[in-house]
Write a protein that holds these residues in place. Structure first.
Motif, PDB file in Angstrom:
ATOM      1  N   THR A   1       0.844  -1.205   0.000  1.00  0.00           N
ATOM      2  CA  THR A   1       0.000   0.000   0.000  1.00  0.00           C
ATOM      3  C   THR A   1       0.872   1.245   0.000  1.00  0.00           C
ATOM      4  O   THR A   1       0.643   2.177  -0.763  1.00  0.00           O
ATOM      5  N   LEU A   2       1.944   1.229   0.857  1.00  0.00           N
ATOM      6  CA  LEU A   2       2.819   2.413   0.920  1.00  0.00           C
ATOM      7  C   LEU A   2       3.520   2.601  -0.430  1.00  0.00           C
ATOM      8  O   LEU A   2       3.683   3.725  -0.908  1.00  0.00           O
ATOM      9  N   LEU A   3       3.869   1.478  -1.092  1.00  0.00           N
ATOM     10  CA  LEU A   3       4.493   1.581  -2.431  1.00  0.00           C
ATOM     11  C   LEU A   3       3.551   2.298  -3.382  1.00  0.00           C
ATOM     12  O   LEU A   3       3.919   3.271  -4.042  1.00  0.00           O
TER      13      LEU A   3
ATOM     14  N   TYR B   1       3.109  13.268   5.921  1.00  0.00           N
ATOM     15  CA  TYR B   1       2.249  12.118   6.276  1.00  0.00           C
ATOM     16  C   TYR B   1       3.087  10.832   6.248  1.00  0.00           C
ATOM     17  O   TYR B   1       2.977   9.985   7.135  1.00  0.00           O
ATOM     18  N   TYR B   2       4.002  10.727   5.264  1.00  0.00           N
ATOM     19  CA  TYR B   2       4.784   9.477   5.172  1.00  0.00           C
ATOM     20  C   TYR B   2       5.763   9.374   6.337  1.00  0.00           C
ATOM     21  O   TYR B   2       6.054   8.278   6.818  1.00  0.00           O
TER      22      TYR B   2
ATOM     23  N   ALA C   1       5.919   6.083   8.520  1.00  0.00           N
ATOM     24  CA  ALA C   1       7.159   5.302   8.668  1.00  0.00           C
ATOM     25  C   ALA C   1       7.580   5.245  10.131  1.00  0.00           C
ATOM     26  O   ALA C   1       8.174   4.269  10.584  1.00  0.00           O
ATOM     27  N   THR C   2       7.224   6.278  10.926  1.00  0.00           N
ATOM     28  CA  THR C   2       7.712   6.255  12.313  1.00  0.00           C
ATOM     29  C   THR C   2       6.647   5.700  13.255  1.00  0.00           C
ATOM     30  O   THR C   2       6.957   5.401  14.400  1.00  0.00           O
TER      31      THR C   2
ATOM     32  N   VAL D   1      18.233   0.313   9.558  1.00  0.00           N
ATOM     33  CA  VAL D   1      17.434   0.630   8.360  1.00  0.00           C
ATOM     34  C   VAL D   1      16.367   1.670   8.730  1.00  0.00           C
ATOM     35  O   VAL D   1      16.066   2.578   7.961  1.00  0.00           O
ATOM     36  N   TYR D   2      15.847   1.581   9.946  1.00  0.00           N
ATOM     37  CA  TYR D   2      14.844   2.573  10.386  1.00  0.00           C
ATOM     38  C   TYR D   2      15.454   3.980  10.327  1.00  0.00           C
ATOM     39  O   TYR D   2      14.851   4.935   9.799  1.00  0.00           O
ATOM     40  N   GLY D   3      16.707   4.095  10.807  1.00  0.00           N
ATOM     41  CA  GLY D   3      17.384   5.404  10.770  1.00  0.00           C
ATOM     42  C   GLY D   3      17.526   5.894   9.333  1.00  0.00           C
ATOM     43  O   GLY D   3      17.290   7.064   9.017  1.00  0.00           O
ATOM     44  N   ARG D   4      17.894   4.961   8.422  1.00  0.00           N
ATOM     45  CA  ARG D   4      18.079   5.392   7.017  1.00  0.00           C
ATOM     46  C   ARG D   4      16.767   5.890   6.437  1.00  0.00           C
ATOM     47  O   ARG D   4      16.725   6.889   5.707  1.00  0.00           O
ATOM     48  N   ALA D   5      15.684   5.223   6.801  1.00  0.00           N
ATOM     49  CA  ALA D   5      14.381   5.682   6.261  1.00  0.00           C
ATOM     50  C   ALA D   5      14.099   7.097   6.785  1.00  0.00           C
ATOM     51  O   ALA D   5      13.737   7.999   6.021  1.00  0.00           O
ATOM     52  N   VAL D   6      14.332   7.317   8.077  1.00  0.00           N
ATOM     53  CA  VAL D   6      14.035   8.642   8.664  1.00  0.00           C
ATOM     54  C   VAL D   6      14.944   9.702   8.033  1.00  0.00           C
ATOM     55  O   VAL D   6      14.488  10.781   7.636  1.00  0.00           O
ATOM     56  N   VAL D   7      16.229   9.364   7.847  1.00  0.00           N
ATOM     57  CA  VAL D   7      17.159  10.342   7.249  1.00  0.00           C
ATOM     58  C   VAL D   7      16.682  10.724   5.855  1.00  0.00           C
ATOM     59  O   VAL D   7      16.575  11.914   5.518  1.00  0.00           O
TER      60      VAL D   7
END
Lengths: 129, 405, 313, 155
Positions: free
Chosen positions: B125-127, B184-185, B189-190, B253-259
């Motif tokens: 869905t996010l894709l 919103y994303y 993501a968080t 990987v969570y950090g990379r998404a947030v960055v």
């Protein structure tokens, strides 16, 4: 439902809202999308402006364009749509603005010979004086 | 514990998780990855050799096609090096337009990455949502440069297309839409439980390892290595841009998404700044066909990390040597370290987290015949003939379709 | 004998079930697509997929065990079809019913997963082997909550036969409202059984290509796809029969329409749940099932004990 | 530490670098050094001047010698490019994976494309050429032409 700091099903509201909106995808062959004005698609050639300086042939990154001199003094451009990468460098390099990029991007062909396009002042195109 | 037989499983070169061919051979014990061995080079097309046989103008378009998503990065990097050797004074307006297209490409690349990462952890869905909103920036790029991906806006000595008033209005309108979608994303993501669970604690890369293994870009910045070429070695118009470098201390990987998501917000800020004080003036300066002898190194902060071009000129109109170091090559070292003793299920998301960008390769499959029990390799052409024969036996004749070249 | 054969092969049996299964898959994919702002497939898409698969050449891997490889999908299909006869669809009585057929249906629903394991294991491909092992590992996590959910409602009706359950709820109309927790638990566990939503780990296409089904092609893959669709319909009608037992006392026609709506409602719930969450890892799935679903199931059992003891006495 | 200070520091420490250090533009330092002195200059640059990141190693084919440029970058964006060269007759090189593990890929690339054999390279897959690529063909050499392979194939 809350799990510690995170919420399960965070996108539920957004997803339900989207359910009642019109879908954003279209059924491509039936409905078409218009490319913006300055899109670089298939090339068109104005033979009367061409002076045969071959600058476009020299600058083409994938040597997809050939300019041949016709017996009656005019010039004829042969563009190989298979090789062409639609960068429109030839349009910029041409000192006389004889080449122009159009918005036409649906160029797939079943037969590879149809990809070699000869653009000249053919009989049907009256050479404007 | 008895020595369990290690289970070697090949991932790639053709695998649904990998958008492009790279081959990882994982030594597995149960679901745990014990060892990883990486095989690259499937997309080697000899770009550096090809650059030596083409003129500088043709090289701009060749270098741009090294990678589909960061094409502007490579072409700007190359053009900056050539301009430095030739000593060209690029007009300010051209530098601003290059910075604008560079940041628009970062927005388009990060949104694409978020969609691919969501697909890797099975969250389609996010894709679908991210790639729907990415169309907004793709349309703006198509409007400005005439193409959605390989923009071809750069030429030696400046840019090829100018920006007028309505296009600036279009850009600012698109930025407002994209900004609240990105916010919103960031929330999703968080806060979405399953996403946070699947991303946190995966692909650990500590700060020292990031420095030792030479990780670059968001991968390094997520391990609190505050390195960003736009701030350290400013090029184009980044000297006059006010933005801050996003770092994160999650090391995973969570950090990379947030960055990457927060970097999007910085990009919107920069695009608005560049549109606010876009200087007047010409957009290109006449470049000589033959570049005088010399050499230059130019660096660029591509969406995936630091991209470096070394160009050596020998006075003719063809470069003597072009060396390209794409950011992914630096991050691949870190992947081997990150995958050790993780789960197999994490392999796709860890590989996707460095946002690898190789490119395509030629088609060749090897088929071993059961009865004739020998292995022969089928070229694309034989595969085509075989399928036409197979369907002809079942009464459907495709042979009338003319053979493609 | 004849109408039993007709019942098995034509009406509530194979033909009706496969048509309804394809329609359920269409509904699932269409809702999933519209939730993601996409147009979604046309109504005949699942039917076209099955026909295409049947027309394709089926390849059996060289060092696979041909008998096991071919038979596994057939086992799964027959188990899925036979379990529909014991579930009361629009009348209070199912086609065949005996005391204890709730347990039989639940076990019949387990056979497809086991045959996927056998099929995957004997197709000797790395991905298939890992996928089939994952299918069985997942079995241990969602099986207990599913049984708890279904049996807690049967226990309230004090009978192990699904038709008996339907009769009980006909006499006490509003009692099914007590089972809503059980309904939630069983629905989440059903997601695990159907390998959809957060629990589609056994065939996680981005990790192990297609899990147990990697080596299947042609007719066998068509049978496998059909089995999964039928399992969805059977699971949904089981939940509808046990947790939403209203609308059974009207004439068969209205009963049939209500039954179809109930099943489509459950399919819609499944689609919504699989749209909203990402796929979990196998260890996270086990932890989630045993840490949250099983306690909720026990709570439901406790609730039913109290109701049975206090109110029904 | 501005470019001038680094330049002055290098000249004071290694007097043979007298006129070999050039500051081409802001944040770019170019050094020419011979192969035997390369070890100590490289060690000094990485350890004392904390050029903590190796961007890449560029290999050049300069007629009868191989040019090598080690691109080092420091945290504040200054780039130090150390240029050395080795004879083409015996192209032998010491690995620097001791300092930077990531150099393995860059050295393997030079071994494949230019035919430089790097001593002490850990065992591993070939990069970037495929395994069935003939061992004596090095594409990035000036004398190598792409049709050499076609002729070899249809002999």
């Amino acid at each position: 439902m809350r799990f510690g700091k995170t919420k399960l099903g965070k996108m539920a509201m957004e997803v339900l809202k989207t359910f009642f909106q019109k879908p954003i995808t279209i059924l491509y062959p039936a409905e078409k999308i218009e490319m913006p004005e300055k899109f670089r698609g298939k090339l068109i050639f104005h033979p009367e402006k061409c002076i045969g300086c071959q600058l476009c042939v020299k600058d083409c990154p994938s040597n997809a364009i050939k300019i041949k001199k016709l017996p009656d003094g005019k010039f004829e451009a042969e563009i190989d749509l298979d090789k062409c990468i639609y960068c429109a460098q030839c349009v910029d390099s041409c000192p006389k603005k004889a080449l122009e990029a159009t918005k036409d991007v649906e160029l797939a062909q079943l037969d590879s010979n149809k990809l070699k396009v000869i653009l000249n002042a053919g009989p049907e195109e009256k050479p404007q004086k | 514990m008895a020595e369990e037989k290690e289970f070697r499983i090949p991932i790639g070169p053709q695998h649904p998780a990998l958008k492009e061919p790279v081959s990882f051979t994982l030594a597995l014990r149960g679901e745990k990855i014990m060892g990883v061995d990486v095989r690259l080079g499937y997309n080697h097309r000899g770009i550096e050799k090809a650059c030596e046989e083409r003129t500088y103008i043709q090289d701009v378009y060749l270098v741009e096609r090294i990678c589909g998503i960061c094409s502007h990065a490579h072409s700007t990097c190359f053009v900056q090096a050539v301009e430095e050797i030739a000593g060209l004074e690029v007009p300010k307006r051209a530098l601003y337009i290059r910075t604008l297209i560079g940041e628009l490409e970062r927005v388009h690349s990060h949104l694409l990455w978020l969609g691919v990462a969501a697909h890797e952890i099975g969250f389609d869905t996010l894709l679908m949502f991210t790639w729907r909103d990415r169309e907004v920036v793709m349309d703006v790029l198509a409007l400005l440069t005439g193409n959605r991906v390989n923009y071809g806006i750069n030429t030696i000595g400046g840019v090829r297309r100018d920006i007028d008033k309505e296009e600036i209005k279009e850009i600012l309108k698109a930025m407002d839409i994209l900004e609240d979608r990105t916010k919103y994303y960031i929330e999703v993501a968080t806060q979405e439980t399953t996403v946070v669970q699947r991303l946190s604690g995966v692909g650990i890369l500590s700060c020292e390892d990031a420095l030792r293994l030479g990780a670059v870009g968001p991968t390094a910045r997520a391990s609190s290595v505050a390195r960003d070429i736009r701030r350290d070695d400013p090029y184009a118009a980044y000297g006059e841009m006010k933005f801050d470098v996003i770092t994160d201390d999650h090391n995973d990987v969570y950090g990379r998404a947030v960055v990457r998501l927060k970097e999007l917000l910085e990009s919107f800020k920069m695009i608005r700044q560049s549109m606010a004080n876009l200087p007047e003036g010409p957009i290109a300066v006449k470049a000589p066909r033959k570049i005088p002898a010399g050499e230059a190194v130019s660096r660029y902060e591509a969406p995936r990390g630091e991209d470096m071009h070394y160009v050596k000129a020998n006075g003719t109109d063809k470069p003597e040597r072009v060396k390209v170091r794409a950011p992914t090559l630096a991050n691949v070292q870190a992947v081997r370290h990150m995958l050790r003793d993780r789960y197999l299920a994490d392999m796709p998301i860890v590989v996707a987290a460095i946002d690898p960008c190789f490119s395509c390769t030629d088609r060749l499959i090897s088929v071993n015949d059961m009865d004739k029990n020998r292995t022969d390799t089928l070229e694309w052409q034989d595969l085509r003939d075989y399928s036409i024969e197979w369907y002809k036996k079942r009464g459907v004749d495709f042979s009338k379709m003319r053979k493609l070249k | 004998m004849i109408n039993a054969l007709v019942a098995i092969l034509i009406f509530p049996g194979f033909l009706f079930l496969s048509a309804f299964a394809l329609f359920a898959e269409y509904a699932d994919r269409k809702i999933y697509a519209r939730l993601q702002n996409r147009v979604g497939p046309p109504i005949f898409q699942p039917f076209a997929d099955i026909i295409k698969l049947i027309a394709k050449e089926e390849i059996i891997p060289e060092d696979a065990n041909p008998q096991m490889f071919k038979l596994a999908p057939l086992f799964a299909l027959t188990a899925a079809v036979t379990s529909i006869f014991y579930i009361p669809m629009w009348m209070t009585g199912a086609l065949f019913s005996f005391t204890g057929d709730a347990i039989v249906v639940l076990y019949l629903l387990t056979i497809p997963t086991l045959s996927f394991f056998i099929g995957g294991w004997y197709s000797s491909s790395l991905f298939a082997r890992i996928g089939s092992v994952r299918a069985v590992v997942a079995l241990f996590s969602y099986e207990v909550p599913l049984f708890m959910g279904v049996l807690s409602s049967c226990m309230l009706a004090d009978t192990w036969s699904l038709s008996g359950v339907a009769v009980f709820y006909e006499k006490h109309p509003w009692f099914w409202l007590f089972n809503l927790i059980g309904f939630g638990v069983a629905l989440t566990a059903l997601l695990g059984k159907l390998e959809k939503g957060p629990f589609d780990i056994p065939e996680a296409e981005t990790e192990i290509v297609a899990g147990g089904f990697t080596e299947y092609s042609g007719r066998f893959l068509a049978i496998l796809r059909m089995t999964i669709d039928m399992e969805m319909v059977v699971g949904a009608s089981l939940l509808a029969a046990v947790f939403l037992p209203f609308g059974l006392m009207f004439t068969p026609i209205i009963g049939f329409i209500i039954y179809i709506c109930k099943v489509l409602f459950v399919v819609a719930c499944i689609s919504l749940m699989r749209t909203v969450v990402a796929r979990l890892r196998i260890d996270q799935m086990i932890e989630f099932c045993w840490k949250y679903l099983v306690p909720l199931g026990m709570l439901q059992l406790l609730l039913n004990f109290i109701i049975k003891g206090v109110i029904l006495k | 530490m501005t470019e001038e200070e680094i330049k002055q520091g290098l000249i004071d420490k290694f007097n043979y670098l007298q006129d070999k250090v050039a500051v081409k533009r802001a944040r770019r330092l170019f050094i020419e050094v011979s192969m035997d002195k390369f070890g100590e200059v490289f060690d000094h640059a990485v350890k004392q001047l904390n050029f903590s990141m190796l961007t890449t190693i560029t290999g050049l084919d300069e007629g009868e010698r191989f040019g090598l440029i080690y691109h080092l970058a420091s945290d504040n964006g200054i780039m130090l490019n150390i240029k050395t060269s080795i004879p083409k007759s015996d192209p032998v090189l010491q690995t620097i994976t001791g300092y930077f593990p990531s150099a393995e890929m860059y050295e393997r690339e030079m071994a494949d494309l230019l035919g430089i054999n790097v001593k002490g390279l850990p065992e591993g897959n070939r990069y970037p050429l495929p395994d069935d690529w003939p061992a004596d063909q090095h594409p990035l050499r000036k004398d190598w032409k792409s049709d050499v392979l076609d002729k070899k194939e249809n002999q």
